[in-house]
Scaffold this active site. Structure first.
Site, PDB file in Angstrom:
ATOM      1  CB  CYS A 170      -0.960   0.013   1.192  1.00 33.29           C
ATOM      2  SG  CYS A 170      -0.169   0.210   2.803  1.00 33.29           S
TER       3      CYS A 170
ATOM      4  CG  HIS B 143      -2.182   5.083   7.479  1.00 32.04           C
ATOM      5  ND1 HIS B 143      -3.271   4.296   7.138  1.00 32.04           N
ATOM      6  CD2 HIS B 143      -1.317   4.987   6.444  1.00 32.04           C
ATOM      7  CE1 HIS B 143      -3.045   3.738   5.965  1.00 32.04           C
ATOM      8  NE2 HIS B 143      -1.879   4.152   5.513  1.00 32.04           N
TER       9      HIS B 143
END
Length: 637
Positions: free
Chosen positions: A390, A553
């Site tokens: 990711c 995040h």
């Protein structure tokens, strides 16, 4: 050596050439905008530009001397060694910039990737050996020390080599001119231009020779050899007609800056993206020179900048046809040769797109519970490791990897599954699973891997796609035990009970993300800037990962704003809309190392269980202890 071996060797050589071209393209293409900005400023404000302005023209030299090489150096370093590689690559590039008196684009393409390679090797050498708490200290000092050493090497070693190449090209041009083989001078001039030595060749050799000839004859063909815009125009037109994506869209602007503005440097990166195009500009340049000779064409003085309008202003009376014919012939020949090269490259892209279409077709069959017949064109291809990647390698990929790992374990397959950031994908990766919006970036990092695109990090067909090519294993466990065998009595410092907030009122996703960021900040896990990075990450790619869970995040660069690893859990019983999905748990993450991965693993395993009531209970429970235990209790294998 037999014919089969010869074919294999030729195939490997072709792959290496194509790989080298893709690597150069990866350094140049992201920075095309900067080249266009420099080209516009140059065409407008230099003394011979369209709107001469001495004050604005001060931007021209620093941009081509410092900005553009540093951008290339950073991009090349980042491609090899991530963000740290980009920083070290930039430092190393600075050494070669200062060590030469010409624009160091080729030097940047050497020192940038070299800096990334060196820091990557260093990081691998010290992996697992850095004491806790010393990571930032070691990272900063290693980057600084290695960058300084490479800058010194570039300053005293690489710079003189490039300058020596400049002298060699000058000598080659002079030999061909003296031999009377004028069209062949394109063999030296066109590659020299691509290496940004056009001013050295033009002003250092051709203009002085042309001035002597013009003094005697009233015109000189030497003024046309380097300034002819035809070869570059042909390349840019071919990109505009036959290329795809961002490079196609940028070509029209580059054509205007090159042909009308006279800034030839604007097309050099387009050639560097596909080095075979050097053949096209050489053929175009030689054809143009030959045409100039046939018609006895020449200019009365040097055309600066080398635009078609500047050329026309310097044509003697009666000489327009010969000059314009040479420019046209050069453009046509360059266009035709470039078209063949670019179209053959595009075919490779089209083949990849066809394979991806077949993969999507297979995935649709899976959803209908049909048996897979094809998977990315590699039925039966063996593998023993899968990379789940990711953007930051912090949350989404960790949970996706855990889910896939659990499924493999349940099926009895001994397949290693690891997670990482896109930039950290190993070059030798066999299979890479990413969100569909990240697949293109993943392919640029690991072009030789098989790539699987998913829409949902938790609910995705990756296991079905991959297990279809594995041999069935009899008598395997059908269930992974997620019940804890060994309860950890000490409270977790990563997820504390005070940071689990239940029964919150629904809101928009950005407010929910800011609430999670504020909890992380109040807990001392992050600096205030990290909250902005969480919003930026959501803008880049949704952090919703499936099954009613979002894990916001910061972007990868925001790790510098993390003080220590921490997590917070916000429960919204009525959900928070993340694009088209509802998230009932918003889990904020700030990870320094891998300390938070155990908690993410527990979450993924828990909600991957066959009992759907766990997911329902997570979004409605009023018991903080239930969530805390489920997320933090470790189990022994």
């Amino acid at each position: 050596m037999d014919d089969t071996s010869n074919i294999k060797n030729k195939g490997k050589t072709k792959e290496r050439v194509q790989g080298f071209g893709r690597f150069l393209s990866g350094m140049i293409l992201p920075n095309i905008g900067a080249f266009i900005a420099w080209g516009l400023i140059t065409a407008l404000f230099i003394p011979t530009g369209w709107l001469p302005n001495a004050h604005f023209a001060k931007l021209v030299s620093p941009m081509i001397t410092y900005l553009l090489p540093l951008l290339i150096g950073y991009t090349g370093g980042k491609m090899v060694g991530g963000v740290r590689g980009g920083v070290v690559g930039s430092i190393a590039t600075m050494g070669i910039i200062v060590g030469a008196d010409i624009p160091m684009f080729m030097g940047a393409m050497i020192m940038g990737p070299l800096g990334g390679y060196v820091i990557k090797k260093f990081d691998k050498l010290v992996e697992g050996k850095v004491p806790a708490g010393f990571e930032m200290l070691i990272n900063n000092f290693s980057s600084g020390i290695l960058g300084a050493m490479l800058a010194l090497v570039a300053f005293i070693g690489i710079g003189p080599v490039v300058l020596g190449l400049n002298g060699l090209l000058k000598d080659g041009v002079e030999v061909i001119v003296k031999a009377g083989l004028l069209p062949l001078v394109a063999i030296f001039i066109e590659p020299a231009k691509i290496l940004f030595l056009n001013n050295a060749i033009g002003n250092g050799i051709l203009v002085p020779i042309g001035a002597q000839e013009a003094k005697a004859l009233g015109k000189s063909v030497f003024f046309l050899l380097e300034s002819n815009p035809g070869p570059g125009l042909g390349v840019l037109l071919a990109y505009w007609v036959f290329a795809k994506g961002a490079v196609k869209e940028s070509a029209p602007g580059a054509i205007i800056i090159h042909f009308i503005g006279g800034i030839h440097e604007i097309y050099f990166p387009y050639v560097l993206m596909n080095p075979l195009l050097i053949i096209a500009v050489i053929c175009g340049g030689a054809s143009g020179i030959f045409t100039f000779q046939i018609f006895g064409a020449g200019l009365t003085a040097a055309a600066s900048p080398g635009s078609i309008l500047a050329l026309m202003a310097m044509i003697p009376r009666g000489g327009y046809f010969g000059v314009l014919a040479g420019v046209l012939v050069a453009a046509v020949v360059s266009f035709l040769v470039s078209s063949v090269i670019i179209k053959s490259t595009n075919k490779k892209t089209e083949d990849n797109e066809f394979e991806e279409a077949k993969l999507k077709s297979s995935e649709l069959k899976l959803k209908k519970k049909d048996e897979i017949s094809e998977t990315n064109g590699v039925i039966g291809k063996t593998f023993n490791k899968v990379i789940f990647a990711c953007d930051a390698g912090m949350g989404s990929s960790a949970m996706g990897a855990t889910t896939l790992r659990t499924k493999f374990k349940r099926a009895g397959y001994n397949i290693e599954v690891v997670n990482c950031a896109i930039e950290a994908i190993p070059k030798d990766a066999q299979i890479v699973v990413t969100h569909e919006t990240l697949t293109a970036r993943a392919k640029s990092v690991a072009p030789n891997a098989e790539h699987i695109s998913v829409k949902d990090f938790l609910n995705n067909p990756a296991f079905e796609i991959l297990s279809a090519r594995l041999k069935p294993i009899a008598n395997t466990n059908t269930k992974v035990n997620i019940e804890p065998k060994n309860v950890v009595k000490n409270e977790s410092k990563i997820l504390e009970k005070k940071n689990i907030k239940l029964g919150l009122e629904s809101t928009d996703k950005y407010t929910a993300i800011k609430m999670a960021g504020k909890l992380l900040y109040d807990g001392g896990y992050v600096e205030e800037e990290y909250m902005d990075a969480m919003i930026q990450r959501e803008n880049d790619l949704s952090t919703y990962i499936g099954k009613g869970i979002a894990i916001p995040h910061g972007v990868g660069e925001a790790k510098k704003n993390i003080n220590k690893t921490g997590m917070v859990v916000l429960q919204f019983p009525n959900g928070v809309r993340f694009d088209e999905e509802l998230a009932y748990l918003v889990i904020g993450i700030a990870g320094v190392g891998d300390e938070h991965l155990q908690i993410l693993s527990n979450i993924a395993i828990a909600i991957e269980g066959e009992d759907e009531s766990i997911t329902d209970k997570l979004k409605s429970t009023e018991n903080i202890q239930y969530i805390y235990d489920l997320f933090t209790i470790k189990s022994e294998d």
